[in-house]
Design an enzyme around this catalytic site. Sequence first.
Site, PDB file in Angstrom:
ATOM      1  N   GLU A 133       0.819  -1.213   0.000  1.00 29.94           N
ATOM      2  CA  GLU A 133       0.000   0.000   0.000  1.00 29.94           C
ATOM      3  C   GLU A 133       0.853   1.264   0.000  1.00 29.94           C
ATOM      4  O   GLU A 133       0.380   2.323  -0.388  1.00 29.94           O
ATOM      5  CB  GLU A 133      -0.949   0.013   1.213  1.00 29.94           C
ATOM      6  CG  GLU A 133      -2.093  -0.971   1.109  1.00 29.94           C
ATOM      7  CD  GLU A 133      -3.048  -0.669  -0.038  1.00 29.94           C
ATOM      8  OE1 GLU A 133      -2.583  -0.630  -1.195  1.00 29.94           O
ATOM      9  OE2 GLU A 133      -4.241  -0.495   0.204  1.00 29.94           O
ATOM     10  N   THR A 187      -4.422   8.201  -3.553  1.00 30.39           N
ATOM     11  CA  THR A 187      -4.720   8.011  -2.125  1.00 30.39           C
ATOM     12  C   THR A 187      -3.900   8.974  -1.284  1.00 30.39           C
ATOM     13  O   THR A 187      -4.399   9.559  -0.318  1.00 30.39           O
ATOM     14  CB  THR A 187      -4.474   6.546  -1.709  1.00 30.39           C
ATOM     15  OG1 THR A 187      -5.263   5.707  -2.559  1.00 30.39           O
ATOM     16  CG2 THR A 187      -4.888   6.300  -0.270  1.00 30.39           C
TER      17      THR A 187
END
Length: 311
Positions: A133, A187
């Site tokens: 991530e 993100t």
Amino acid sequence: MARVSVMSRTAIAPCSTANLGPGYDVFGLALDALEDTVRITKMLGSGKIVIKNSDRAIPATAESNSAGIVVKRMMSDFQIDDSIEIQITKGVPAGYGIGSSAASAAAAAIAFNALYNLKIDKNKLIEYAAEGEIASAGAKHYDNVSASVLGGFVIGHKRQFIRIEPPRDLFLVVAVPISIQVPKKKTEVARSVLPKEVPLKSVVHNVSGASTIVAGFALKDVEMIARGIDDIIVEPVRKHLIPGYDSVKQNALAAGALAVTISGAGPSMIAFLKSGKKANKVADAMAKGFLEADVKSMTFSCCSSSGSHLA
Ligand code: HSE
């Protein structure tokens, strides 16, 4: 000399939604819709990681690709020095808040674990998958990867992950605004707009919503889950990044959705329904909402997924 493949394993991981409103960075729900497939092959030679990717928009170096980062870390921890090929077949579109990088990372961790028979437990596999991530979010967060690995509804707390089987009558409709050009590190951008400090009364509001969601999953009560989906901290700030947010939400609620929120860091929106009967109507209403802002979307309806598995 020609390279010869000597052994490979393949894993499949589902897309997911994170946050569910007030559960920012804590809640994940695996979705039985789109999935990524990752095949890891041990090649002759040593120390090289080659990434083959079905989606050219996805970074292709081991240092910047979510699956590559996971494999690199696992190789280093287990002192594995083979050359590795990672073949990624993307089913989850990247950058739309439906756990695309997490699906690749989860599938990579599971396939690599199986290939080398490392016998890593699921908690630790989630830790490895979360390394991936960093590639898209700039920070480790566990909500999407934990849902993608374990399936169902997952609560993360202090790197322990609690899975609750969702109610069978929980249906989701997701609207993915595909005509929006998402920034490369979307993100990271969506996290950069969030407040650094939050008033205590907002925290109390969100904790009560999040607790209601957990109770709803535990008691298999879709209406209770939906009542808890009410975030006054993250969503009011992020909604400005999503053209059509207000119309999508209002339209979905008018068409019979029980709750609507941003999926993960957005820009996809997700609606929660009790039964699939109104799913098409809600999907059309959400698509119309995006169109009011000149945004084309792809919609799908689904239930919760049971998580990643080896092919
Ligand atoms: N919890 C993360 C966020 C999810 O909202 O930034 C990112 O997909």
